[in-house]
Write a protein that holds these residues in place. Structure first.
Motif, PDB file in Angstrom:
ATOM      1  N   ARG A 150      -6.634   7.420  -7.065  1.00 61.47           N
ATOM      2  CA  ARG A 150      -7.916   7.048  -6.427  1.00 61.47           C
ATOM      3  C   ARG A 150      -7.728   5.932  -5.535  1.00 61.47           C
ATOM      4  O   ARG A 150      -8.218   6.165  -4.330  1.00 61.47           O
ATOM      5  N   ARG A 151      -6.932   5.055  -5.849  1.00 62.37           N
ATOM      6  CA  ARG A 151      -6.536   3.878  -4.819  1.00 62.37           C
ATOM      7  C   ARG A 151      -5.779   4.244  -3.650  1.00 62.37           C
ATOM      8  O   ARG A 151      -5.995   3.827  -2.672  1.00 62.37           O
ATOM      9  N   ALA A 152      -4.935   5.226  -3.838  1.00 63.86           N
ATOM     10  CA  ALA A 152      -4.126   5.739  -2.731  1.00 63.86           C
ATOM     11  C   ALA A 152      -5.137   6.457  -1.622  1.00 63.86           C
ATOM     12  O   ALA A 152      -4.913   6.278  -0.563  1.00 63.86           O
ATOM     13  N   GLU A 178       0.808  -1.258   0.124  1.00 69.53           N
ATOM     14  CA  GLU A 178       0.042   0.091  -0.003  1.00 69.53           C
ATOM     15  C   GLU A 178       0.830   1.222   0.023  1.00 69.53           C
ATOM     16  O   GLU A 178       0.448   2.195  -0.762  1.00 69.53           O
ATOM     17  N   GLU A 189      -8.205   5.713  -1.332  1.00 62.04           N
ATOM     18  CA  GLU A 189      -8.900   4.746  -0.633  1.00 62.04           C
ATOM     19  C   GLU A 189      -8.173   4.354   0.474  1.00 62.04           C
ATOM     20  O   GLU A 189      -8.814   3.815   1.437  1.00 62.04           O
ATOM     21  N   ILE A 190      -6.981   3.731   0.203  1.00 63.34           N
ATOM     22  CA  ILE A 190      -6.149   3.151   1.155  1.00 63.34           C
ATOM     23  C   ILE A 190      -6.160   4.066   2.451  1.00 63.34           C
ATOM     24  O   ILE A 190      -6.596   3.704   3.575  1.00 63.34           O
ATOM     25  N   THR A 201       1.897   1.782  -3.425  1.00 62.54           N
ATOM     26  CA  THR A 201       0.749   2.429  -4.217  1.00 62.54           C
ATOM     27  C   THR A 201       0.679   3.988  -3.894  1.00 62.54           C
ATOM     28  O   THR A 201       0.679   4.740  -5.054  1.00 62.54           O
ATOM     29  N   PRO A 243      -6.054   5.907 -11.673  1.00 59.18           N
ATOM     30  CA  PRO A 243      -6.553   4.886 -10.745  1.00 59.18           C
ATOM     31  C   PRO A 243      -5.646   4.530  -9.676  1.00 59.18           C
ATOM     32  O   PRO A 243      -6.304   4.383  -8.700  1.00 59.18           O
ATOM     33  N   ALA A 244      -4.357   4.647  -9.801  1.00 60.53           N
ATOM     34  CA  ALA A 244      -3.573   4.520  -8.509  1.00 60.53           C
ATOM     35  C   ALA A 244      -3.729   5.722  -7.738  1.00 60.53           C
ATOM     36  O   ALA A 244      -3.689   5.558  -6.407  1.00 60.53           O
TER      37      ALA A 244
END
Length: 137
Positions: free
Chosen positions: A83-85, A11, A87-88, A14, A80-81
């Motif tokens: 957005r994922r970051a 994570e 979210e994490i 990311t 997208p990374a």
């Protein structure tokens, strides 16, 4: 000092790859060797000025490997990374979300402005980064 916490090493990578990728996207919006160097230094200042977990993740350890791809493929990976970051961090360190968003957006803006001001291509890329971070303010 490494901040121990609920964020795994994958994570963290990311978070780091997304942040560095955002700067790389902006830098590629107006390519050139000298501008890239100036933009990199400007972004590094933004990363160094962060605090907490965000600072620890972005300023320590090995740099992320960003695949050598064309601009469209890189954008399809980085946005997208980002957005994922977010979210994490919302799930595992919600107190760091604003810090991460501010730091990455600040780095992207500094990179865009580093070489004589922000041009249209850089502004469009920064807008995409801002949207991916969930910062439409």
């Amino acid at each position: 000092m490494t901040v121990a916490g609920p964020v795994t090493e994958d994570e963290r990578m990311t978070l780091k790859a997304a942040a560095f990728g955002a700067v790389f996207l902006v830098s590629n919006a107006d390519p050139g060797l000298l501008p890239m160097v100036r933009e990199s230094f400007a972004a590094a200042d933004a990363f160094a000025g962060s605090t907490g977990l965000v600072n620890e993740v972005l300023t320590t350890g090995r740099p992320p490997r960003l695949a050598e791809r064309g601009p469209a493929e890189l954008e399809a990976e980085v946005l997208p990374a980002l957005r994922r970051a977010v979210e994490i961090l919302r799930a595992k360190a919600p107190h760091e979300v604003d810090n991460y968003q501010d730091t990455v957006l600040g780095a992207a803006l500094r990179a865009a402005a580093a070489e004589g001001g922000v041009n249209a291509a850089e502004a469009a890329t920064v807008s995409k980064v801002r949207a991916a971070l969930g910062r439409c303010d």
